[in-house]
Design an enzyme around this catalytic site. Structure first.
Site, PDB file in Angstrom:
ATOM      1  CG  MET A 160     -57.719 131.901  97.147  1.00 35.48           C
ATOM      2  SD  MET A 160     -57.282 132.790  98.658  1.00 35.48           S
ATOM      3  CE  MET A 160     -56.535 134.285  97.999  1.00 35.48           C
ATOM      4  N   GLY A 209     -51.159 135.868  96.343  1.00 39.30           N
ATOM      5  CA  GLY A 209     -49.792 136.342  96.218  1.00 39.30           C
ATOM      6  C   GLY A 209     -49.541 137.676  96.895  1.00 39.30           C
ATOM      7  CG  PHE A 210     -48.737 140.416  95.525  1.00 41.32           C
ATOM      8  CD1 PHE A 210     -47.463 140.700  96.011  1.00 41.32           C
ATOM      9  CD2 PHE A 210     -48.862 139.667  94.363  1.00 41.32           C
ATOM     10  CE1 PHE A 210     -46.337 140.255  95.334  1.00 41.32           C
ATOM     11  CE2 PHE A 210     -47.740 139.218  93.672  1.00 41.32           C
ATOM     12  CZ  PHE A 210     -46.469 139.510  94.162  1.00 41.32           C
ATOM     13  N   GLY A 211     -51.300 141.235  99.158  1.00 40.36           N
ATOM     14  CA  GLY A 211     -52.390 141.941  99.816  1.00 40.36           C
ATOM     15  C   GLY A 211     -52.774 143.162  98.992  1.00 40.36           C
ATOM     16  N   GLY A 212     -53.888 143.760  99.346  1.00 43.46           N
ATOM     17  CA  GLY A 212     -54.270 145.040  98.758  1.00 43.46           C
ATOM     18  C   GLY A 212     -54.790 144.975  97.336  1.00 43.46           C
ATOM     19  CB  SER A 245     -54.650 138.669 106.164  1.00 41.79           C
ATOM     20  OG  SER A 245     -53.383 138.522 105.543  1.00 41.79           O
ATOM     21  CG  MET A 281     -51.381 130.881  99.012  1.00 42.47           C
ATOM     22  SD  MET A 281     -51.585 132.661  99.220  1.00 42.47           S
ATOM     23  CE  MET A 281     -51.378 132.766 100.997  1.00 42.47           C
ATOM     24  CG  MET A 339     -47.614 133.881 100.077  1.00 43.57           C
ATOM     25  SD  MET A 339     -47.878 135.462  99.263  1.00 43.57           S
ATOM     26  CE  MET A 339     -49.452 135.939  99.978  1.00 43.57           C
ATOM     27  CG  ASP A 391     -57.628 135.300 101.772  1.00 37.22           C
ATOM     28  OD1 ASP A 391     -57.409 136.507 101.939  1.00 37.22           O
ATOM     29  OD2 ASP A 391     -56.753 134.410 101.885  1.00 37.22           O
ATOM     30  CG  ASP A 397     -52.176 135.317 103.609  1.00 36.56           C
ATOM     31  OD1 ASP A 397     -52.934 134.404 103.243  1.00 36.56           O
ATOM     32  OD2 ASP A 397     -52.571 136.428 103.993  1.00 36.56           O
ATOM     33  CG  HIS A 400     -54.170 130.883 102.578  1.00 39.15           C
ATOM     34  ND1 HIS A 400     -54.571 132.061 101.970  1.00 39.15           N
ATOM     35  CD2 HIS A 400     -54.194 129.942 101.593  1.00 39.15           C
ATOM     36  CE1 HIS A 400     -54.818 131.846 100.697  1.00 39.15           C
ATOM     37  NE2 HIS A 400     -54.585 130.563 100.430  1.00 39.15           N
TER      38      HIS A 400
HETATM   39  C1  DX5 Z   1     -53.579 136.887  99.233  1.00 39.06           C
HETATM   40  C2  DX5 Z   1     -53.754 136.454 100.671  1.00 39.06           C
HETATM   41  C3  DX5 Z   1     -54.712 137.261 101.466  1.00 39.06           C
HETATM   42  C4  DX5 Z   1     -54.395 138.690 101.585  1.00 39.06           C
HETATM   43  C5  DX5 Z   1     -55.672 139.430 101.765  1.00 39.06           C
HETATM   44  O1  DX5 Z   1     -52.747 135.998  98.602  1.00 39.06           O
HETATM   45  O2  DX5 Z   1     -54.204 135.121 100.713  1.00 39.06           O
HETATM   46  O3  DX5 Z   1     -54.927 136.700 102.749  1.00 39.06           O
HETATM   47  O4  DX5 Z   1     -53.531 138.998 102.634  1.00 39.06           O
HETATM   48  O5  DX5 Z   1     -55.331 140.740 101.821  1.00 39.06           O
HETATM   49  P1  DX5 Z   1     -56.280 141.946 101.428  1.00 39.06           P
HETATM   50  O6  DX5 Z   1     -57.380 141.980 102.462  1.00 39.06           O
HETATM   51  O7  DX5 Z   1     -55.348 143.074 101.531  1.00 39.06           O
HETATM   52  O8  DX5 Z   1     -56.803 141.694 100.049  1.00 39.06           O
HETATM   53 ZN    ZN Z   2     -54.871 134.187 102.740  1.00 35.85          ZN
END
Ligand code: DX5
Ligand code: ZN
Length: 218
Positions: A138, A143-146, A9, A69, A38, A176, A36, A67
């Site tokens: 999900m 909304g956010f990575g990490g 991603s 969102m 958003m 994801d 992603d 994806h």
């Molecule tokens: C979250 C995204 C994910 C996200 C996953 O809203 O849909 O695709 O980037 O990131 P990690 O692997 O950092 O959880």
């Molecule tokens: Zn995603």
């Protein structure tokens, strides 16, 4: 069970060197690139649109897994298809006419995917499973990575695996959010076949290639 796919991603990528990082992903055996999208409304974050999808399309031959969102995704599906999306995933929570929206995605020549938030039960997408090319679970709140993998997601993957098997669906079952080697193994054992990972791959201490390799080994 389908062969395991890794989908980096780019949410966690360094956007000043996106082309180079995509090339590294491809050379390291990534199967898809996950994007992603958003809108700051459906989710509390704002990211990229068709312009960046189009740039990615020129930077890699890998399928682009887009994806959405965003609220009212039906208004932008055509723009993302034109920009070069190979697969378009919509949230059941944003689609009052989900069946029509999936048909629309397919009519544009893209694979159609459906996804659901952690608080949405698997049964919410049961009526459209037969027409979905892909189901995305999900495993964090979008909304956010990490973020950290939500353990209850494993049960939902198992339920959806059973529902897809029951209708002999060839759809990919993707997960994801919070994917690291340990959570990848849990999701794989529950029946997932496609693994999105942002933070683990793009912020890996030894680099992108090492991140992809460790997930592949898991
Ligand atoms: C979250 C995204 C994910 C996200 C996953 O809203 O849909 O695709 O980037 O990131 P990690 O692997 O950092 O959880
Ligand atoms: Zn995603």
């Amino acid at each position: 069970m389908n062969e395991a796919f890794i989908a980096p991603s780019i949410l966690s990528a360094d956007f000043t060197r996106l082309g180079a990082d995509l090339a590294t992903c491809q050379a390291s055996g990534a199967n898809w690139i996950h994007l992603d999208i958003m809108d700051g409304r459906f989710v509390p974050n704002l990211t990229i649109g068709p312009v960046v999808v189009e740039a990615c399309r020129r930077a890699t031959d890998l399928p682009l897994d887009v994806h959405l969102m965003i609220q009212r995704p039906e208004n932008l599906i055509e723009a993302f298809a034109k920009a070069g999306a190979s697969r378009i995933i919509v949230h059941v929570e944003t689609c009052p006419h989900l069946h029509r929206t999936l048909q629309h995605i397919k009519s544009l020549g893209c694979a159609a995917g459906v996804t659901l938030n952690p608080a949405t039960p698997a049964s919410a997408i049961q009526p459209v499973l037969g027409m979905a090319d892909q189901v995305l679970v999900m495993s964090v709140n979008p909304g956010f990575g990490g973020q950290t993998f939500i353990p209850e997601s494993v049960d939902k993957i198992r339920q959806l695996r059973a529902m897809l098997d029951e209708i002999n669906s060839p759809a990919r079952l993707e997960v994801d959010g919070g994917i690291i080697p340990e959570t990848l193994r849990l999701a794989r054992d529950a029946g997932a076949d496609t693994f999105v990972a942002g933070n683990f791959i793009f912020h890996h201490g030894k680099g992108i290639a090492a991140g992809i390799r460790e997930l592949r080994e898991a």
